[in-house]
Design an enzyme around this catalytic site. Structure first.
Site: not given
Ligand code: HPA
Ligand code: ZN
Length: 337
Positions: A20, A198, A201, A280
């Site tokens: 990101h 995503h 996670e 990030d």
């Molecule tokens: N997960 C979800 N959204 C995000 C992330 C992440 O790791 N980093 C920046 N936005």
């Molecule tokens: Zn991410």
């Protein structure tokens, strides 16, 4: 990184598929941009910032990350952010990148879409010309917002279709399942955008299923919860749908308590198309090389495994055929050196 046993991890030619841009904002640049734009920060100094970067889960991080993004105002600010990341890539031998950006984080603050995309894409173009780093840019929709907001964002992006190659889905995962965005992903697909999301996670394996079956994504970002579901593992192994795993992110956000518990190498052994990425890096304590170092230190990553992870990233990338070939050549040069 002064330890010479890490040298090969820095020299390894790398490809980053889950990054990101807003998450590369280093505290120094945050202070510089705040000064440039006359914005007051809730931190007195860099130590305060570092102290704030203690997260127990994704939302803790997102709150701080969106606050940090308020320092971006002008095209030059987005250029400087992206350029600083590309310089880091050059230092770590990252040869191809597919960064994400979150336009809604900025348009909601009154910053024009055009300001964001022009700053980012000028830096990426310069990075390709001056540093030889190829790229594909991915625009993410914020999943805590509505699908109609995402559709409006897609409409804004249409004017810049030559600069944006794919769309993705990020932000607060739990309670915001992929199927909430089925229409916008279908529209983006028809317009020729590559698709990623995503999933898995913090959210469950079922979000990986629906990213595949409803959104029809080309790649899954994170995807580590696939390990909870043997049927899903078979599907991912058979299809070789890539998973962009982010080791330091996962330990910082307490998805794993410690890197020694991370399952990435088990996933690799199972035959999943897993890749290593930094997510990030400014917030999670490391860029690409630091992620590889952490796997080496905590999971005894071997050279053979590291090379396989890079091969997976090249294969998983949206780079054109010719560029993939040149990336494989760079990897071969590394192997035989
Ligand atoms: N997960 C979800 N959204 C995000 C992330 C992440 O790791 N980093 C920046 N936005
Ligand atoms: Zn991410």
């Amino acid at each position: 990184m002064s330890n010479p046993s890490y040298d090969w991890l820095n020299k390894l030619p790398k490809v980053e598929l889950h990054l990101h841009l807003e998450g590369t904002l280093e505290p120094e640049l945050m202070f510089n941009l705040a000064k440039r734009n006359n914005i007051s920060l809730p931190y007195e100094n860099i130590n305060d910032v570092k102290k704030a970067y203690e997260f127990n889960h994704l939302q803790d991080f997102l709150d701080i990350y969106y606050q940090g993004a308020e320092v971006f105002q002008s095209e030059q600010d987005f250029y400087d952010l992206t350029w600083a990341y590309l310089i880091k890539c050059q230092q770590q031998n990252v040869q191809h990148v597919e960064p994400f950006f979150d336009p809604q984080t900025h348009t909601l603050r009154g910053i024009a879409f055009e300001t964001v995309i022009n700053g980012i894409s000028h830096a990426l173009e310069d990075g390709e010309k001056k540093l030889g780093i190829s790229y594909q840019l991915i625009m993410c929709f914020l999943r805590h917002l509505s699908e109609s907001d995402a559709i409006e964002t897609l409409r804004s992006a249409e004017k810049f279709i030559d600069k944006i190659h794919g769309v993705g889905l990020d932000s607060s995962e739990k309670g915001n399942p992929p199927e909430k965005f089925s229409n916008v992903f279908s529209e983006a697909s028809k317009k020729g955008f590559k698709l990623v999301a995503h999933a898995g996670e913090e959210g469950p394996a079922s979000y990986i299923w629906s990213s595949l079956d409803v959104l029809k994504v080309n790649r899954i970002d994170h995807g580590i919860r696939a390990m909870d579901d043997p049927k899903l593992l078979s599907r991912l192994i058979d299809s070789q749908i890539p998973l962009t795993v982010c080791p330091l992110s996962n330990t910082k956000l307490r998805v794993f308590d410690d890197m020694s518990q991370h399952t990435i190498l088990e996933m690799l052994d199972l035959g999943l198309c897993v890749t290593v990425n930094s997510d990030d890096p400014s917030y999670f304590g490391g860029y690409m090389t630091e992620n590889f170092i952490s796997l080496y230190d905590n999971l005894s990553l071997t050279k053979v495994q590291a090379i396989k992870l890079i091969e997976n990233s090249i294969e998983a990338s949206f780079a054109e055929k010719k560029r993939k070939k040149s990336l494989y050549n760079l990897l071969n040069e590394f192997v035989t050196s």
